[in-house]
Design an enzyme around this catalytic site. Sequence first.
Site, PDB file in Angstrom:
ATOM      1  N   GLU A 194      19.022  81.832  63.198  1.00  0.00           N
ATOM      2  CA  GLU A 194      17.992  81.578  62.173  1.00  0.00           C
ATOM      3  C   GLU A 194      18.527  80.671  61.070  1.00  0.00           C
ATOM      4  OE1 GLU A 194      17.465  86.015  63.379  1.00  0.00           O
ATOM      5  OE2 GLU A 194      19.085  84.536  63.285  1.00  0.00           O
TER       6      GLU A 194
ATOM      7  N   CYS B 258      19.285  86.898  57.556  1.00  0.00           N
ATOM      8  CA  CYS B 258      18.357  85.919  58.108  1.00  0.00           C
ATOM      9  C   CYS B 258      16.926  86.142  57.616  1.00  0.00           C
ATOM     10  CB  CYS B 258      18.428  85.938  59.626  1.00  0.00           C
ATOM     11  SG  CYS B 258      20.052  85.384  60.221  1.00  0.00           S
TER      12      CYS B 258
END
Length: 153
Positions: A49, A80
């Site tokens: 991510e 993330c």
Amino acid sequence: MRLALIEAEEAARVGDVPVGAILLDANGTVVARGRNRREAERDPTAHAEIDVIRGAARLRDDWHLNGCTLFVTLEPCPMCAGAAVNARIARVVFGCTDPKAGAVTTLFQIGTDPRLNHRFSVVGGILADECAALLKSFFAERRKAGPRYTPQG
């Protein structure tokens, strides 16, 4: 999600945990692709991510990723999920849940927490079996190989 799975497979091929991510803009166009690179870059923050968010921000020359959708094969961790909030991502779509670190539905609900200045919608379980199978086979192979390293100290 199939594009994210391709990224996850590439991460596994080079020895990283197989997690892949894709970022689409509001029109459904792929803005960036990312995958776990922790082993390759020796960086604990190099999650899929983070990789895709950094790539998209560089490409757009703007950290505001308003209207974008993040597709990721594994439920995002707290770091993330926080990055998705800070990038102003509109929606997170993930494959399988993460019972040890999942931070958008499992352990925490960071993306929908009303105390935060930005929230994103969450859709989970997309190709969950395929995403989970890739992770399971990766870790099964790793266990067969024995310890990877001995911590110092």
